[in-house]
Design an enzyme around this catalytic site. Structure first.
Site, PDB file in Angstrom:
ATOM      1  N   LYS A 133       0.714  -1.257  -0.033  1.00  0.00           N
ATOM      2  CA  LYS A 133      -0.039   0.034   0.120  1.00  0.00           C
ATOM      3  C   LYS A 133       0.852   1.318  -0.002  1.00  0.00           C
ATOM      4  O   LYS A 133       0.816   2.102  -0.858  1.00  0.00           O
ATOM      5  CB  LYS A 133      -1.109   0.055   1.301  1.00  0.00           C
ATOM      6  CG  LYS A 133      -1.781   1.327   1.209  1.00  0.00           C
ATOM      7  CD  LYS A 133      -2.991   1.027   2.171  1.00  0.00           C
ATOM      8  CE  LYS A 133      -2.314   1.273   3.690  1.00  0.00           C
ATOM      9  NZ  LYS A 133      -2.490   2.860   3.976  1.00  0.00           N
ATOM     10  N   ASP A 151      -6.442   0.509   0.495  1.00  0.00           N
ATOM     11  CA  ASP A 151      -6.613   0.860   1.876  1.00  0.00           C
ATOM     12  C   ASP A 151      -8.045   0.438   2.493  1.00  0.00           C
ATOM     13  O   ASP A 151      -8.621  -0.228   1.561  1.00  0.00           O
ATOM     14  CB  ASP A 151      -6.526   2.241   2.243  1.00  0.00           C
ATOM     15  CG  ASP A 151      -7.574   3.166   1.979  1.00  0.00           C
ATOM     16  OD1 ASP A 151      -8.744   2.757   1.139  1.00  0.00           O
ATOM     17  OD2 ASP A 151      -7.537   4.419   2.330  1.00  0.00           O
TER      18      ASP A 151
END
Ligand code: SF4
Length: 239
Positions: A133, A151
């Site tokens: 991420k 996310d």
């Protein structure tokens, strides 16, 4: 023919078309969507993204001006007094672990990359404290390399949208990467996250005020009444 990877039971072609229509609507709804972390270079974005774990971007943006004034290079972070660094980032939470990640990350940058942030996924994820991420945030926003940022908002929304039933972030990234053109990956990520923050909340999404209502199989998860839904919309900004 229905496909297993389409929870809404539509054909692959119909899913791709619907996903792209939804992304176009989000692009019209959030024309100024962008990374809500403040940064001036790849190192600052990398540090800010590490700090954003379990913390709002707004809080991170309150901390980073003093942090970036004190530590200007990977060498500065690598040689930081740990207690001093912890004090500066304390209000972002989990500050001991985050200080450890930042110092370890910076030491690796100095040891292996001449103190520079690398622009490749495989090099970024090899840095201590940097997962996919974080790496995709840095690639997409500091290097202009298309990246999908999975996310918590992104995960919730793509499941509600019926784009995928996957729960593993890497698999979600692969599925969405096959639905949205690569050139749009970074901006599509921002748009989804903005929609999650403003309208499609975890609890009580504002379905009655949602521009995606006609295309979303989860319509009705939150109030469909327009007046009730309008009260749930959070206009932002969140940075
Ligand atoms: S219709 Fe409801 S569940 Fe679907 S995207 Fe909009 S707010 Fe989220």
């Amino acid at each position: 023919m229905p496909r297993e990877d389409s929870p809404a039971g539509e054909s692959r072609l119909a899913l791709v078309r619907r996903a792209r229509r939804m992304d176009r609507i989000l692009a019209e709804t959030y024309p100024d969507a962008h990374c809500e972390l403040d940064f001036g270079d790849p190192l600052q974005l990398l540090v800010a993204t590490i700090l954003s774990a379990q913390c709002t971007d707004k809080r991170v943006n309150m901390v980073t001006p003093a942090l970036f004034a004190k530590y200007k290079s990977a060498e500065d972070y690598a040689g930081a007094d740990r207690a001093e660094l912890e004090e500066v980032i304390r209000s972002t939470g989990f500050f001991r672990a985050k200080a450890g990640s930042i110092i370890g990350m910076a030491q690796t940058l100095c040891d292996r990359h001449g103190g520079e942030v690398p622009g490749r996924l495989k090099d970024l994820v090899a840095l201590p404290g940097v997962g996919r991420k974080t790496a995709n945030v840095v690639l997409g926003n500091a290097f202009g390399v298309p990246g999908i940022t999975v996310d918590t908002h992104f995960q919730r929304l793509v499941r509600r949208f019926g784009w995928t039933a996957e729960t593993d972030p890497v698999k979600i990234e692969q599925v969405v990467g096959g639905l949205i053109p690569k050139r749009d990956w970074t901006m599509a990520s921002h748009r989804l996250i903005w929609h999650g923050r403003r309208i499609c909340h975890a609890r009580r999404p504002a379905c009655g005020a949602c521009p995606l209502a006609a295309l979303c199989p989860a319509y009705g998860t939150g109030p469909a009444d327009p007046a009730e839904a309008a009260k749930l919309v959070r206009p932002g900004p969140f940075s």
